[in-house]
Design an enzyme around this catalytic site. Structure first.
Site, mmCIF file in Angstrom:
data_model
loop_
_atom_site.group_PDB
_atom_site.id
_atom_site.type_symbol
_atom_site.label_atom_id
_atom_site.label_comp_id
_atom_site.label_asym_id
_atom_site.label_seq_id
_atom_site.Cartn_x
_atom_site.Cartn_y
_atom_site.Cartn_z
ATOM 1 N N ASP A 133 9.023 2.405 1.970
ATOM 2 C CA ASP A 133 7.864 3.177 2.412
ATOM 3 C C ASP A 133 7.689 2.918 3.909
ATOM 4 O O ASP A 133 7.260 1.848 4.319
ATOM 5 C CB ASP A 133 6.634 2.730 1.614
ATOM 6 C CG ASP A 133 5.355 3.448 2.056
ATOM 7 O OD1 ASP A 133 5.341 4.025 3.153
ATOM 8 O OD2 ASP A 133 4.367 3.405 1.294
ATOM 9 N N PHE A 174 0.858 -1.189 0.000
ATOM 10 C CA PHE A 174 0.000 0.000 0.000
ATOM 11 C C PHE A 174 0.888 1.231 0.000
ATOM 12 O O PHE A 174 1.740 1.383 0.865
ATOM 13 C CB PHE A 174 -0.946 0.031 1.215
ATOM 14 C CG PHE A 174 -1.922 1.170 1.121
ATOM 15 C CD1 PHE A 174 -3.107 1.024 0.415
ATOM 16 C CD2 PHE A 174 -1.638 2.402 1.689
ATOM 17 C CE1 PHE A 174 -3.995 2.085 0.282
ATOM 18 C CE2 PHE A 174 -2.525 3.468 1.558
ATOM 19 C CZ PHE A 174 -3.707 3.302 0.862
ATOM 20 N N LYS A 195 2.125 9.684 8.321
ATOM 21 C CA LYS A 195 1.341 9.295 9.487
ATOM 22 C C LYS A 195 1.833 9.905 10.814
ATOM 23 O O LYS A 195 1.400 10.959 11.188
ATOM 24 C CB LYS A 195 1.228 7.773 9.560
ATOM 25 C CG LYS A 195 0.356 7.217 8.418
ATOM 26 C CD LYS A 195 -0.158 5.818 8.674
ATOM 27 C CE LYS A 195 -1.319 5.470 7.757
ATOM 28 N NZ LYS A 195 -0.961 4.966 6.446
HETATM 29 C C1 LIG Z 1 -1.166 5.226 4.994
HETATM 30 C C2 LIG Z 1 -0.086 4.798 4.091
HETATM 31 C C3 LIG Z 1 0.236 5.528 2.938
HETATM 32 C C4 LIG Z 1 -0.581 6.711 2.480
HETATM 33 O O1 LIG Z 1 -0.481 7.787 3.361
HETATM 34 P P1 LIG Z 1 -1.523 9.021 3.234
HETATM 35 O O2 LIG Z 1 -1.033 9.995 4.241
HETATM 36 O O3 LIG Z 1 -2.879 8.463 3.532
HETATM 37 O O4 LIG Z 1 -1.426 9.511 1.848
HETATM 38 C C5 LIG Z 1 1.311 5.120 2.186
HETATM 39 N N1 LIG Z 1 2.048 4.057 2.532
HETATM 40 C C6 LIG Z 1 1.779 3.327 3.631
HETATM 41 C C7 LIG Z 1 2.643 2.160 3.981
HETATM 42 C C8 LIG Z 1 0.697 3.667 4.442
HETATM 43 O O5 LIG Z 1 0.406 2.927 5.522
#
Ligand SMILES: *Cc1c(COP(=O)(O)O)cnc(C)c1O
Length: 399
Positions: free
Chosen positions: A223, A138, A252
């Site tokens: 990420d 994700f 986050k």
């Molecule tokens: C939540 C999340 C995102 C996206 O972040 P947003 O601030 O909602 O755009 C990207 N990568 C990972 C691993 C996430 O958990």
């Protein structure tokens, strides 16, 4: 459901686009607990989806936000500001990568910046642009990051998707090798997959991907939007492995509840973006940056990395006890305060049962219940939470 909750939810459903389906209206939070508009308390084992790592309303974070708001809320990136400069320096120091930081406002935007930086570097290094990402990953909801996200349900109906992405299976090095070709510029992954099911990478996979990137002159992008900032017991989840990425992204929890994203590079990539090649109006916003500095100070002063390991292990043991007890629970996996309970069935039914006992949790994929408690969780609060989990599982499965 009382009047206030009912009233707000009715208005919400009438006026807010239905991308979410809330059934609770939260009004305030303190530490691990939140209260709804009718005064009902919940333990938030989602931490606002991995945001409130130091707990809700930590006095140091609140004060940093208040002081900075009074001094200046925003001044544009035509001028430097002190908190963003200090936060960049702190993030580089914690990473040990000797690089630089680009600030933005969300995880998707940070990943978008990583993809753009990789392409800019690739355009000058063999005309390469393709990014290999993992299935069940994700990476966000912009067009590029939803394409990077290796899950069809996120992409349905958004064609045509941008070109330049290829997919491989997580924890399967041969599959990554097979996805790499002469166009490939980078491999992007979560060291611990969040939304995709709380899946930690194996040591072997992380080392193998790093070696592959070195061999083929590819960038490794981690990420860390969910797993970063101490969640897995190290500042960044990749630090739990014997590898270093070229780029990693944060969002986050980085600014303790204020929107912020960050892209951190190593020395090689520190100056790939030059003046006016990338930008974000609010990137490095002084309130977010001041909150970020306070979050890091709290994690350091209160030993929250150690606490995430210690209390995370206790939660893991408790969950393992439930796996041993119930046939419908298959396994516990994850790291530190990022844990998944694999169920034979629908995870959302368990999440609903937990809510009924006063504990907020998440799903990750269809069959994993995801727990992301704040890193400051104490052993007493953990005990209360384990009682709630026990009661919820009894409701769901019977004794
Ligand atoms: C939540 C999340 C995102 C996206 O972040 P947003 O601030 O909602 O755009 C990207 N990568 C990972 C691993 C996430 O958990």
């Amino acid at each position: 459901m009382s009047n206030k909750t009912q009233e707000i939810l009715e208005l919400y459903r009438a006026k807010v686009m239905p991308t979410y389906a809330p059934s609770v209206v939260i009004a305030s939070g303190k530490g691990v607990a939140v209260r709804d508009v009718d005064g009902l308390q919940y333990y938030d084992f989602t931490s606002g989806i991995g945001v409130q790592n130091v707990g809700y309303s930590h006095p140091k974070v609140v004060k940093a936000i208040q002081d900075q708001a009074a001094a200046m809320t925003h001044c544009s990136n035509l001028y430097a500001n002190v908190p963003a400069t200090l936060l960049a320096s702190k993030l580089v120091e914690l990473s040990g990568l000797d690089g630089k930081v680009f600030f933005c406002n969300s995880g998707a935007e940070a990943n978008e910046a990583a993809i753009k930086l990789a392409r800019k570097w690739g355009s000058a290094n063999g005309g390469r642009y393709e990014v290999v990402t993992m299935r069940q990953s994700f990476h966000g909801r912009t067009l590029a990051t939803v394409t990077a996200t290796g899950q069809a349900w996120c992409q349905d109906g958004y064609d045509p998707l941008p070109v330049g992405f290829a997919y491989a299976d997580f924890n399967d090095l041969e599959s990554v090798k097979a996805a790499v070709n002469e166009r490939t510029v980078a491999v992007m992954l979560e060291a611990v997959q969040g939304e995709g099911g709380v899946n930690p990478a194996t040591e072997e996979f992380m080392r193998g991907v790093r070696a592959l990137c070195d061999e083929k002159n590819l960038l490794l992008i981690c990420d860390e939007v969910q797993a970063g900032m101490g969640r897995t017991g190290t500042w960044f989840a990749w630090q739990g492995y014997d590898v270093k990425p070229d780029l990693f992204t944060l969002a986050k929890s980085v600014a303790g509840g204020i929107p912020m994203g960050a892209l951190v590079s190593n020395a090689k990539l520190a100056d790939v973006f030059s003046a006016s090649t990338h930008a974000s109006t609010f990137g490095g916003n002084p309130i977010a940056a001041a909150a970020g500095l306070a979050v890091i100070a709290v994690i350091e002063e209160e030993g929250l990395l150690e606490n995430a390991v210690k209390v995370g292990e206790l939660l893991r043991e408790a969950l393992q006890g439930f796996v041993d007890k119930y046939d419908k629970l298959l396994a516990v996996r994850g790291k530190g305060m990022m844990l998944g309970l694999v169920v034979d069935g629908e995870a959302k039914d368990i999440v609903e049962a937990l809510k009924g006992q006063g504990l907020l949790a998440l799903t990750a994929g269809r069959n994993v219940v995801r727990f992301l408690p704040p890193l400051m969780l104490g052993e007493d609060d953990l005990e209360d939470a384990v009682d709630m989990i026990s009661d919820a599982l009894e409701c769901a499965f019977g004794e």
